[in-house]
Design an enzyme around this catalytic site. Structure first.
Site, PDB file in Angstrom:
ATOM      1  N   GLN A  48      56.049  26.949  25.779  1.00 39.84           N
ATOM      2  CA  GLN A  48      56.670  25.640  26.016  1.00 39.84           C
ATOM      3  C   GLN A  48      58.094  25.664  25.472  1.00 39.84           C
ATOM      4  O   GLN A  48      58.383  26.344  24.493  1.00 39.84           O
ATOM      5  CB  GLN A  48      55.858  24.539  25.330  1.00 39.84           C
ATOM      6  CG  GLN A  48      54.422  24.450  25.803  1.00 39.84           C
ATOM      7  CD  GLN A  48      54.297  24.208  27.296  1.00 39.84           C
ATOM      8  OE1 GLN A  48      55.016  23.405  27.873  1.00 39.84           O
ATOM      9  NE2 GLN A  48      53.382  24.918  27.932  1.00 39.84           N
ATOM     10  N   GLY A  49      58.984  24.918  26.104  1.00 38.03           N
ATOM     11  CA  GLY A  49      60.359  24.823  25.628  1.00 38.03           C
ATOM     12  C   GLY A  49      61.324  25.717  26.386  1.00 38.03           C
ATOM     13  O   GLY A  49      62.492  25.802  26.040  1.00 38.03           O
ATOM     14  N   CYS A  50      60.822  26.405  27.393  1.00 34.34           N
ATOM     15  CA  CYS A  50      61.674  27.268  28.214  1.00 34.34           C
ATOM     16  C   CYS A  50      61.946  26.582  29.550  1.00 34.34           C
ATOM     17  O   CYS A  50      61.053  25.960  30.119  1.00 34.34           O
ATOM     18  CB  CYS A  50      60.987  28.611  28.462  1.00 34.34           C
ATOM     19  SG  CYS A  50      60.668  29.551  26.958  1.00 34.34           S
ATOM     20  N   ALA A  51      63.156  26.713  30.037  1.00 34.77           N
ATOM     21  CA  ALA A  51      63.493  26.137  31.335  1.00 34.77           C
ATOM     22  C   ALA A  51      62.754  26.874  32.444  1.00 34.77           C
ATOM     23  O   ALA A  51      62.365  26.283  33.443  1.00 34.77           O
ATOM     24  CB  ALA A  51      64.995  26.194  31.565  1.00 34.77           C
ATOM     25  N   SER A  52      62.557  28.162  32.257  1.00 36.05           N
ATOM     26  CA  SER A  52      61.823  28.979  33.217  1.00 36.05           C
ATOM     27  C   SER A  52      60.355  29.025  32.814  1.00 36.05           C
ATOM     28  O   SER A  52      59.990  28.641  31.709  1.00 36.05           O
ATOM     29  CB  SER A  52      62.370  30.413  33.210  1.00 36.05           C
ATOM     30  OG  SER A  52      63.745  30.416  33.451  1.00 36.05           O
TER      31      SER A  52
END
Length: 139
Positions: A48-52
């Site tokens: 979690q916390g990734c744009a991808s």
């Protein structure tokens, strides 16, 4: 504290003249990184916390503080796959105790990544490092 493989990566990045060459090298690292079996691209391994989309599957050998840490990973973005490959070079083969002692920000800073990644990519990279540290600490 960096591994010989990471030191070699630092030397390679120092040799590359500009950020575009380094960026291409990160992408090449991602292309060369072994793909994660789609069966493991599930919520339990999603970062979690990734744009991808990013998945990291820990692989531990042994038990306790001396357990050896490794992981498999993947992303739907090639640059992020390259960042996963860089993190693999930094962390794989270390004991879980050593993983917690690695200053990822400083080590990755040696590659010049800090000033060239977008804020979203930087946040995603921090999220991956945090996931790795959590898994190692829980082992």
């Amino acid at each position: 504290m960096a591994s010989p493989a990471f030191e070699e990566l630092v030397e390679t990045f120092a040799f590359l003249d500009d950020w575009e060459d380094r960026y291409r090298h990160v992408i090449d690292l991602g292309k060369a990184f072994p793909p994660l079996d789609p069966a493991f691209q599930v919520a339990a391994f999603k970062v979690q916390g990734c744009a991808s989309q990013v998945w990291l599957r820990p692989v531990l050998t042994g038990a306790g503080a001396g357990a050896l840490f490794d992981f498999e990973g993947s992303s739907d973005a090639m640059i992020v796959r390259g960042l996963i490959a860089i993190l693999h070079t930094l962390y794989a083969g270390r004991t879980v105790a050593e993983v917690g002692q690695i200053d990822a920000v400083a080590e990755l800073g040696r590659l010049g990544l800090n000033e060239h990644l977008s804020s979203q990519r930087s946040n995603g990279l921090r999220a991956m490092v945090e996931r790795i540290r959590q898994v190692a600490a829980a082992a």
